[in-house]
Design a protein around this motif. Structure first.
Motif, PDB file in Angstrom:
ATOM      1  N   VAL A  10       0.828  -1.206   0.000  1.00 57.14           N
ATOM      2  CA  VAL A  10       0.000   0.000   0.000  1.00 57.14           C
ATOM      3  C   VAL A  10       0.866   1.262   0.000  1.00 57.14           C
ATOM      4  O   VAL A  10       1.828   1.371   0.760  1.00 57.14           O
ATOM      5  CB  VAL A  10      -0.931   0.017   1.233  1.00 57.14           C
ATOM      6  N   ARG A  11       0.503   2.188  -0.857  1.00 54.36           N
ATOM      7  CA  ARG A  11       1.110   3.522  -0.860  1.00 54.36           C
ATOM      8  C   ARG A  11      -0.023   4.536  -0.782  1.00 54.36           C
ATOM      9  O   ARG A  11      -0.949   4.483  -1.579  1.00 54.36           O
ATOM     10  CB  ARG A  11       1.936   3.742  -2.126  1.00 54.36           C
ATOM     11  N   ILE A  12       0.054   5.435   0.185  1.00 49.34           N
ATOM     12  CA  ILE A  12      -1.009   6.432   0.374  1.00 49.34           C
ATOM     13  C   ILE A  12      -0.402   7.824   0.234  1.00 49.34           C
ATOM     14  O   ILE A  12       0.580   8.149   0.901  1.00 49.34           O
ATOM     15  CB  ILE A  12      -1.687   6.259   1.749  1.00 49.34           C
ATOM     16  N   HIS A  21      -7.705  11.294 -12.782  1.00 49.62           N
ATOM     17  CA  HIS A  21      -8.099  10.034 -13.410  1.00 49.62           C
ATOM     18  C   HIS A  21      -8.109   8.899 -12.390  1.00 49.62           C
ATOM     19  O   HIS A  21      -9.053   8.109 -12.324  1.00 49.62           O
ATOM     20  CB  HIS A  21      -7.150   9.701 -14.561  1.00 49.62           C
ATOM     21  N   ASP A  22      -7.060   8.823 -11.572  1.00 48.90           N
ATOM     22  CA  ASP A  22      -6.985   7.762 -10.566  1.00 48.90           C
ATOM     23  C   ASP A  22      -8.100   7.905  -9.532  1.00 48.90           C
ATOM     24  O   ASP A  22      -8.730   6.914  -9.132  1.00 48.90           O
ATOM     25  CB  ASP A  22      -5.627   7.777  -9.872  1.00 48.90           C
ATOM     26  N   LEU A  23      -8.329   9.130  -9.083  1.00 46.64           N
ATOM     27  CA  LEU A  23      -9.390   9.337  -8.098  1.00 46.64           C
ATOM     28  C   LEU A  23     -10.756   8.996  -8.692  1.00 46.64           C
ATOM     29  O   LEU A  23     -11.610   8.411  -8.017  1.00 46.64           O
ATOM     30  CB  LEU A  23      -9.379  10.782  -7.594  1.00 46.64           C
ATOM     31  N   SER A  24     -10.945   9.317  -9.953  1.00 43.70           N
ATOM     32  CA  SER A  24     -12.205   8.997 -10.624  1.00 43.70           C
ATOM     33  C   SER A  24     -12.422   7.493 -10.706  1.00 43.70           C
ATOM     34  O   SER A  24     -13.556   7.015 -10.625  1.00 43.70           O
ATOM     35  CB  SER A  24     -12.230   9.614 -12.021  1.00 43.70           C
ATOM     36  N   LEU A  25     -11.357   6.731 -10.862  1.00 39.75           N
ATOM     37  CA  LEU A  25     -11.483   5.276 -10.878  1.00 39.75           C
ATOM     38  C   LEU A  25     -11.966   4.754  -9.536  1.00 39.75           C
ATOM     39  O   LEU A  25     -12.776   3.822  -9.467  1.00 39.75           O
ATOM     40  CB  LEU A  25     -10.146   4.629 -11.238  1.00 39.75           C
ATOM     41  N   VAL A  26     -11.476   5.339  -8.455  1.00 43.23           N
ATOM     42  CA  VAL A  26     -11.907   4.922  -7.119  1.00 43.23           C
ATOM     43  C   VAL A  26     -13.386   5.238  -6.915  1.00 43.23           C
ATOM     44  O   VAL A  26     -14.180   4.390  -6.501  1.00 43.23           O
ATOM     45  CB  VAL A  26     -11.053   5.602  -6.032  1.00 43.23           C
ATOM     46  N   ALA A  79      -5.212   5.994  -1.839  1.00 41.58           N
ATOM     47  CA  ALA A  79      -4.435   4.779  -1.579  1.00 41.58           C
ATOM     48  C   ALA A  79      -4.215   4.011  -2.877  1.00 41.58           C
ATOM     49  O   ALA A  79      -5.130   3.866  -3.690  1.00 41.58           O
ATOM     50  CB  ALA A  79      -5.151   3.894  -0.571  1.00 41.58           C
ATOM     51  N   TYR A  80      -2.991   3.516  -3.040  1.00 49.36           N
ATOM     52  CA  TYR A  80      -2.645   2.657  -4.164  1.00 49.36           C
ATOM     53  C   TYR A  80      -2.245   1.294  -3.618  1.00 49.36           C
ATOM     54  O   TYR A  80      -1.541   1.205  -2.604  1.00 49.36           O
ATOM     55  CB  TYR A  80      -1.474   3.246  -4.953  1.00 49.36           C
ATOM     56  N   VAL A  81      -2.710   0.253  -4.276  1.00 50.91           N
ATOM     57  CA  VAL A  81      -2.321  -1.111  -3.937  1.00 50.91           C
ATOM     58  C   VAL A  81      -1.623  -1.704  -5.157  1.00 50.91           C
ATOM     59  O   VAL A  81      -2.213  -1.775  -6.237  1.00 50.91           O
ATOM     60  CB  VAL A  81      -3.542  -1.975  -3.556  1.00 50.91           C
ATOM     61  N   ASP A  82      -0.363  -2.056  -4.981  1.00 51.03           N
ATOM     62  CA  ASP A  82       0.442  -2.560  -6.103  1.00 51.03           C
ATOM     63  C   ASP A  82       0.403  -1.594  -7.287  1.00 51.03           C
ATOM     64  O   ASP A  82       0.368  -1.991  -8.447  1.00 51.03           O
ATOM     65  CB  ASP A  82      -0.037  -3.946  -6.542  1.00 51.03           C
ATOM     66  N   GLY A  83       0.373  -0.292  -6.968  1.00 48.65           N
ATOM     67  CA  GLY A  83       0.394   0.735  -8.009  1.00 48.65           C
ATOM     68  C   GLY A  83      -0.949   1.098  -8.586  1.00 48.65           C
ATOM     69  O   GLY A  83      -1.041   2.021  -9.408  1.00 48.65           O
ATOM     70  N   GLU A  84      -2.024   0.401  -8.180  1.00 45.40           N
ATOM     71  CA  GLU A  84      -3.351   0.670  -8.707  1.00 45.40           C
ATOM     72  C   GLU A  84      -4.166   1.509  -7.718  1.00 45.40           C
ATOM     73  O   GLU A  84      -4.169   1.210  -6.513  1.00 45.40           O
ATOM     74  CB  GLU A  84      -4.098  -0.634  -8.988  1.00 45.40           C
ATOM     75  N   PRO A  85      -4.863   2.551  -8.182  1.00 44.74           N
ATOM     76  CA  PRO A  85      -5.690   3.357  -7.269  1.00 44.74           C
ATOM     77  C   PRO A  85      -6.785   2.512  -6.652  1.00 44.74           C
ATOM     78  O   PRO A  85      -7.530   1.825  -7.358  1.00 44.74           O
ATOM     79  CB  PRO A  85      -6.265   4.448  -8.183  1.00 44.74           C
ATOM     80  N   CYS A 126     -15.057  10.768   5.209  1.00 44.98           N
ATOM     81  CA  CYS A 126     -15.448   9.743   4.240  1.00 44.98           C
ATOM     82  C   CYS A 126     -14.283   8.793   3.984  1.00 44.98           C
ATOM     83  O   CYS A 126     -13.142   9.241   3.845  1.00 44.98           O
ATOM     84  CB  CYS A 126     -15.878  10.407   2.925  1.00 44.98           C
ATOM     85  N   VAL A 127     -14.584   7.511   3.929  1.00 42.32           N
ATOM     86  CA  VAL A 127     -13.596   6.491   3.563  1.00 42.32           C
ATOM     87  C   VAL A 127     -14.260   5.564   2.547  1.00 42.32           C
ATOM     88  O   VAL A 127     -15.288   4.965   2.848  1.00 42.32           O
ATOM     89  CB  VAL A 127     -13.135   5.661   4.778  1.00 42.32           C
ATOM     90  N   ILE A 128     -13.681   5.457   1.349  1.00 40.67           N
ATOM     91  CA  ILE A 128     -14.246   4.540   0.370  1.00 40.67           C
ATOM     92  C   ILE A 128     -13.138   3.684  -0.249  1.00 40.67           C
ATOM     93  O   ILE A 128     -11.987   4.100  -0.330  1.00 40.67           O
ATOM     94  CB  ILE A 128     -15.034   5.260  -0.746  1.00 40.67           C
ATOM     95  N   VAL A 129     -13.523   2.496  -0.663  1.00 41.52           N
ATOM     96  CA  VAL A 129     -12.585   1.551  -1.259  1.00 41.52           C
ATOM     97  C   VAL A 129     -13.140   1.100  -2.605  1.00 41.52           C
ATOM     98  O   VAL A 129     -14.332   0.780  -2.727  1.00 41.52           O
ATOM     99  CB  VAL A 129     -12.355   0.340  -0.332  1.00 41.52           C
ATOM    100  N   ARG A 130     -12.282   1.058  -3.583  1.00 45.53           N
ATOM    101  CA  ARG A 130     -12.666   0.659  -4.938  1.00 45.53           C
ATOM    102  C   ARG A 130     -13.071  -0.815  -4.976  1.00 45.53           C
ATOM    103  O   ARG A 130     -12.483  -1.653  -4.271  1.00 45.53           O
ATOM    104  CB  ARG A 130     -11.486   0.905  -5.881  1.00 45.53           C
ATOM    105  N   LYS A 131     -14.073  -1.094  -5.770  1.00 46.10           N
ATOM    106  CA  LYS A 131     -14.518  -2.477  -5.926  1.00 46.10           C
ATOM    107  C   LYS A 131     -13.345  -3.349  -6.371  1.00 46.10           C
ATOM    108  O   LYS A 131     -12.554  -2.957  -7.220  1.00 46.10           O
ATOM    109  CB  LYS A 131     -15.640  -2.554  -6.962  1.00 46.10           C
TER     110      LYS A 131
END
Length: 208
Positions: A10-12, A21-26, A79-85, A126-131
């Motif tokens: 994890v990288r935050i 773009h990354d935030l929009s993906l989340v 937050a990024y996991v293995d480089g993915e948002p 607010c705390v949200i996690v990408r599907k």
């Protein structure tokens, strides 16, 4: 059972160091949060009546300063996991949330007597996690990251307003986007009030 996401994956980063773009993906895989865009405590009045989705989207983009690494402020962490948002947490000075400052708000002020205009207090809203990353502990990493982020930027204290979760009890209409109590307990927050049956106020004090 899903495998927990280990911290070394994890990288935050502050949102201004992430891309829009990354935030929009989340947010694109969220439900209620995708409509709110973390404006619930920002909009004066009733959010759905007094703002449009396009206005909330534009406001979040301006507040996060994504793609602006030299921006002096931002409204959250990505937050990024293995480089993915993979996740987002909203954290900034409490004064930036007008709806939190209303004395009549039971979420914040019932049973409390401190100054709502204290500029030294920050808030996590607010705390949200990408599907695809849910149910694997990423919210714990995000909550923990808010503590150092707020402290390093001069906060005297940091608050959160999580929900109580009970086995068999359904959480509806995006309620859990404020986080769960055990997540903030793990990050070092202490409960300071219990304004409603399912809501608590939790806080970390940093001192002078």
């Amino acid at each position: 059972m899903k495998e927990p996401i280990h911290a070394d994956r994890v990288r935050i980063v502050p949102a201004n160091e992430a891309s829009w773009h990354d935030l929009s993906l989340v947010f694109g895989t969220a439900d209620y949060a995708a409509r709110c865009r973390c404006q619930w405590f920002k909009v004066e009045g009733w959010m759905w009546r007094d703002s449009t989705f396009d206005e909330r989207l534009a406001a979040q983009e301006e507040q996060t300063h994504c793609d602006e690494p030299d921006a002096p402020e931002t409204s959250g962490l990505v937050a990024y996991v293995d480089g993915e948002p993979a996740g987002w947490v909203a954290v900034e000075p409490r004064l930036n949330y007008p709806a939190l400052l209303r004395r009549r708000s039971p979420v914040v002020w019932r049973g409390r007597h401190e100054d709502p205009d204290d500029a030294g207090v920050w808030a996590v809203t607010c705390v949200i996690v990408r599907k695809g990353y849910r149910g694997r502990g990423l919210t714990y990493h995000l909550a923990a990251a808010t503590v150092g982020h707020a402290r390093d930027r001069g906060a005297r204290a940091l608050e959160a307003y999580p929900m109580l979760t009970e086995p068999g009890k359904e959480i509806t209409w995006g309620e859990l986007h404020v986080g769960a109590r055990q997540v903030f307990e793990d990050a070092g927050f202490t409960q300071v009030s219990h304004p409603t049956k399912r809501r608590v106020v939790m806080r970390v004090e940093f001192g002078a």
